[in-house]
Design an enzyme around this catalytic site. Sequence first.
Site, mmCIF file in Angstrom:
data_model
loop_
_atom_site.group_PDB
_atom_site.id
_atom_site.type_symbol
_atom_site.label_atom_id
_atom_site.label_comp_id
_atom_site.label_asym_id
_atom_site.label_seq_id
_atom_site.Cartn_x
_atom_site.Cartn_y
_atom_site.Cartn_z
ATOM 1 C CB ALA A 90 -0.938 -0.004 1.209
ATOM 2 C CG ASP A 129 0.145 -5.518 -2.576
ATOM 3 O OD1 ASP A 129 -0.803 -5.003 -3.216
ATOM 4 O OD2 ASP A 129 0.192 -5.537 -1.336
ATOM 5 C CD1 TRP A 130 0.156 -0.630 -8.942
ATOM 6 C CD2 TRP A 130 0.581 -1.716 -10.842
ATOM 7 N NE1 TRP A 130 0.073 0.291 -9.956
ATOM 8 C CE2 TRP A 130 0.329 -0.350 -11.131
ATOM 9 C CE3 TRP A 130 0.865 -2.590 -11.891
ATOM 10 C CZ2 TRP A 130 0.352 0.142 -12.436
ATOM 11 C CZ3 TRP A 130 0.887 -2.100 -13.175
ATOM 12 C CH2 TRP A 130 0.642 -0.751 -13.455
ATOM 13 C CD GLU A 131 -2.336 -2.327 -1.881
ATOM 14 O OE1 GLU A 131 -2.908 -1.378 -1.292
ATOM 15 O OE2 GLU A 131 -1.901 -3.313 -1.282
ATOM 16 C CG PHE A 132 -5.433 -0.767 -6.421
ATOM 17 C CD1 PHE A 132 -5.447 -2.140 -6.269
ATOM 18 C CD2 PHE A 132 -5.733 0.047 -5.335
ATOM 19 C CE1 PHE A 132 -5.777 -2.701 -5.037
ATOM 20 C CE2 PHE A 132 -6.059 -0.500 -4.119
ATOM 21 C CZ PHE A 132 -6.075 -1.877 -3.959
#
Length: 372
Positions: A90, A129-132
């Site tokens: 995040a 975990d690419w947000e977003f």
Amino acid sequence: MLRFLFLPFFFLITVTRSTSDIKAIYWLQQPLFPPQAINTSLFTHVYYAFLAPNNATYQLHVPNSTAATLATFTATLRPSVAPLISIGGANSSSDLFAAIASNAAARAAFINSTIDVARAFGFHGVDLDWEFPRTADEMNDLGQLFREWRAAIASEASATSRKPLLLTATVYFSVDYFLSETASLRYPVGSINDNLDWINVMSYDLNGPWSNLTGPPAGLFNPKSNASVDYGLRSWIRGGVIPKKVVMGLPLYARTWQLLDPSVHGIGAPAVGAGTGLDGAMALFQVLEYNNETGANVVYDKETASVYSYSGSNWVGYDDPVTVAVKVGFAQSLYLRGYFFWAAGLDTSDWKVSTQALNSWTLCINEKGGVN
């Protein structure tokens, strides 16, 4: 709803446990809860969170201090569980991932470095975990990144005669990222099916103190909006993702609110900001301690399959062993691959919720991977 509420406790048939089921947890690097404290008997995979790419070279950045932690992490967990690296999180830069995904040379530098780091430290796989992704182009670029990543993993495995690394991604709770500033965006479903081993769906933070109304942070159902675990998981399946590539997220933390009027304390009660805890968040073990210390009222809401407590002006929404058991039964009814928790160190000292999840999964599963 009632079917899923009681299913995990009364489904008593002994069945075969699939070795491919996922029961994972993320471990955030911290001194207070070292990897040695993880109860590996409860999990199949543990994610190290997080590494990040360099914003100039696009390669994974591993300082010396982090390198020592990575080596300890894998040495501690293997062979009990499969350790994976998670990249991003995040607090990472979405713009940086967009730049990497949009450029062939940047993609290659990034991909090759993830494979090198994973092999150097004995990890079994890598997670993004690419947000977003926030535009249609970024979603398309993400699909291309997955394709090239899978090809590079396969090539490396063939050249070294080693088992291919796992490739996973942590994604939004819904297949459509409808918080986009432009229009609702859909994840690259075809590329996910073709190139990822599974996706970790963040089925949590659906409500929080950023809203002026209380609500279940990870409610299974929501009769008033699409902000529910049910809607999100079904959307991935309706969107075309193979159910056995979907892993449901479970939070080991609560979200808290300060009530506007302590006498109005149901779901949807008016609030004026974050309640007790750090920025309106509490670990599960802190919630249970708080409930005991304050004599808080604990309420199970059947309509949303969630639990909350309130004491004075504080309102706390969270998951406990009962609601997690319900969700596990629900996940199996959709033939999902498994579940994961965020994050290690937030459960009770005896791993109450994590243990209930494993027990419920084992009780409910059949040889086809689900219960109808």
